[in-house]
Structure formats: structure tokens, C-alpha cells
Design an enzyme around this catalytic site. Structure first.
Site: not given
Ligand code: ASP
Length: 329
Positions: A13, A93-94
Site C-alpha cells: 500500500t 502490511t498484510d
Molecule cells: N493492504 C496491504 C497493505 O497494507 C496490501 C499489501 O499488504 O501489500 O500494504
């Protein structure tokens, strides 16, 4: 003399692009390149000599074992260079908590390695990425960060790679260490540490992955009411060398699944009990479980226990040795 920091970009993200500044979900992660990212935060040039490298540009929910290995190997190559004082990895973050723990166990350097991401895409009003990356570079150039293991810097806080966990789907304060807390913070522009992990990591960890080309298959089986043995059997049939059972409570096993797990142990699969609760320790538990050969994950969540089990299985299938590794790291 400014320190030399390599930004290794993987996507997420922090490099995400949405159609408008108010779109905070349903955007494309990993849309901007590392050069775009660095150009958007010119203040980084005042903190360190920065150079960027794009390892991949993807949503971290799709990271493979092969990519994780490549990232660890690339980190070790970079950290071995005299002209690299630290590495900052931009990451979704995932699965950041998984990559951070894997690197914590496989990076062979005490130079700082810091993972950073964002909860809001780069295009968002109040995007959190720019300040997060400034804080990550500040942490990477801080002398006190050396030897702390692989770190995660998000939302003004510094976490250890073993401890950190994503705990909320959307909130910028999503990262926590549910079994402890943050190691430090960045407030008033200063990096301050208050705690240190006592578990071995980086140079003190025994796992060598420089020549490893694949990790053993380890699947996670998630406990729930109404469970049956179908997924355990399917994982074994698919060639799992290890299973992490994300049990209810303190690693409790559904009665309809226990025999399948015991049969898995009999066929040479290493079975580890963890917990789906999100925090707390899983101990040896019932005498019956121990007799059936089920190991336990201490306070590692299932996804972290899986990674440690993969590394353990590279060096031993002896259950007592695997248990010892689960307790040591
Ligand atoms: N929603 C995720 C993020 O916060 C997408 C990912 O993990 O690439 O980065």
C-alpha cells in the site's frame, strides 16, 4: 558523513494508487516504483545517502516462499557490502509480520534492517507512508538499532520482528506486539529504545539459507466449531512436511481432527499446536497430545510458527529438536 541506506522495495500500500484522494480501500497495491516513492519524499536525502532497488512490486498477500527466500538472500548480499550501512524494506502490511520474523531468523548481519509500509495508499489524503518511511530511515541510521534484530517501523513505533503482528484491517495503529509491546518509538524526530528482545536473531540465529532453493511445505489448519479431518488429510496428501494447528484457546484440538493429526505424526509430518486467539502462550498441554507427538508453538502465532517450522525442517525432522527450536526462537 551520512550513512548509506538501501531502500529495497517490494510493493504494498505504501506504493499503492487509488482513483481519488478519498479512496482508502479497493486500490491497487504496488503501483508506484521505488523511484516514484523516493522522489515523493525528498526529506529522505537529509537523513542518509539513499539508493533504491526494486525487488518486486506486489501486494504482500501474494508473497511466495520463493520470493521470501530471494528477499532474505538479497538482504544478506546487500548487508555484506561495505557501502551499505542498513536496509529499509518497503512492504505491504498484510504479511509484514511474517517477512519480518523470517528475516529476523535468516539475516546474517547486525546492521539495521527495517520494514516499513502504509495503511493508506500513496494517493490518499493523510497518507501515512511518507512519515513512516522517514521514521524507518531515521531508525536505520540510528546507532542503537544495530543488533536489535529485524525491525518494523509503523505509526511512530518500532517493533521487533518476532513480536510484531497486524491486528486491525484498516487502522493506522494496526501494528502491535500482543505478547509484549513496542521496543521503541520515534517522537519529536528522535529514535528512542526502551526494550530489547531476548530471543536469538540475525547473527545469533543458526539458520543458513544462502544455498536454499525451496522451503518445506508447511500448512496451517485453522480450528473452528464443526471442523472435520478433510483439510488435514488434504494437506498431508499435498505433501506437507509440517502442519501448524491454529487451535482454539490454548491450542485446543477439535475432537474430530485429533486422530488425523496423530496419523500425520505417524507418517512423519511434524505437527505443532498454536493458537488462533492472537496472543498468549501455548504449552505442552494434555498428556495425550504429548504422547501423540504434537509439539507446541510457545507464544508464536500460527503464521510465525509456520515459518520457524519451515526453517527447523531444513535441518531436522527429529521432534525433540524441532521442539527445542520452537522454544529457543
Ligand atoms: N493492504 C496491504 C497493505 O497494507 C496490501 C499489501 O499488504 O501489500 O500494504
Amino acid at each position: 558523513m551520512m550513512k548509506k541506506i538501501k531502500i529495497l522495495a517490494t510493493g504494498g500500500t505504501i506504493a499503492g494508487k487509488a482513483a481519488s484522494s478519498t479512496q482508502l480501500t479497493g486500490y491497487t497495491a504496488g503501483a508506484y516504483s521505488v523511484d516514484d516513492l523516493l522522489a515523493s519524499v525528498p526529506a529522505l536525502g537529509e537523513l542518509a545517502q539513499i539508493s533504491g532497488e526494486q525487488l518486486c512490486n506486489i501486494d504482500s498477500s501474494s508473497i511466495t516462499d520463493a520470493l521470501l527466500l530471494r528477499l532474505a538472500q538479497r538482504c544478506n548480499e546487500l548487508l555484506a557490502q561495505e557501502d551499505v550501512d542498513g536496509v529499509v524494506i518497503t512492504h505491504g502490511t498484510d504479511t509484514m509480520e511474517e517477512t519480518a520474523f523470517f528475516l529476523n531468523l535468516t539475516v546474517k548481519s547486525d546492521k539495521p534492517v527495517v520494514l516499513v509500509g502504509a495503511m493508506r495508499p500513496a494517493t490518499a489524503v493523510s497518507a501515512d507512508g511518507p512519515l513512516n518511511i522517514i521514521n524507518a530511515v531515521k531508525t536505520a541510521v540510528c546507532a542503537e538499532s544495530a543488533g536489535q534484530g529485524v525491525l518494523v517501523v509503523m505509526n511512530d513505533e518500532i517493533y521487533g520482528g518476532r513480536d510484531v503482528m497486524k491486528t486491525n484491517t484498516a487502522n493506522v495503529a494496526t501494528f502491535k506486539a500482543p505478547n509484549g509491546g513496542a521496543l521503541g518509538c520515534i517522537v519529536g524526530g528522535e529514535v528512542r529504545y526502551y526494550y530489547r528482545s531476548v530471543r536469538p536473531h540475525t547473527l545469533a540465529a543458526e539458520f543458513a539459507i544462502s544455498k536454499v532453493t525451496a522451503l518445506p511445505r508447511v500448512d496451517i489448519i485453522y480450528a473452528h466449531i464443526g471442523q472435520d479431518r478433510v483439510l488435514v488429510d488434504a494437506a498431508c496428501a499435498a505433501g506437507a512436511r509440517g502442519l501448524v494447528y491454529a487451535g482454539s484457546g490454548m491450542g485446543s484440538i477439535h475432537g474430530a481432527v485429533e486422530a488425523a493429526l496423530a496419523e500425520a505424526v505417524q507418517s512423519g509430518v511434524v505437527v505443532v499446536r498454536s493458537s488462533r486467539t492472537g496472543s498468549g502462550r501455548v504449552s505442552a498441554g494434555l498428556a495425550r497430545w504429548q504422547e501423540q507427538g504434537f509439539l507446541y508453538a510457545d507464544n508464536l502465532n500460527p503464521q510465525k510458527a509456520r515459518l520457524l517450522l519451515q526453517l527447523a525442517l531444513l535441518q531436522t525432522h527429529e521432534r525433540s529438536e524441532v521442539q527445542e527450536l520452537l522454544l529457543r526462537y
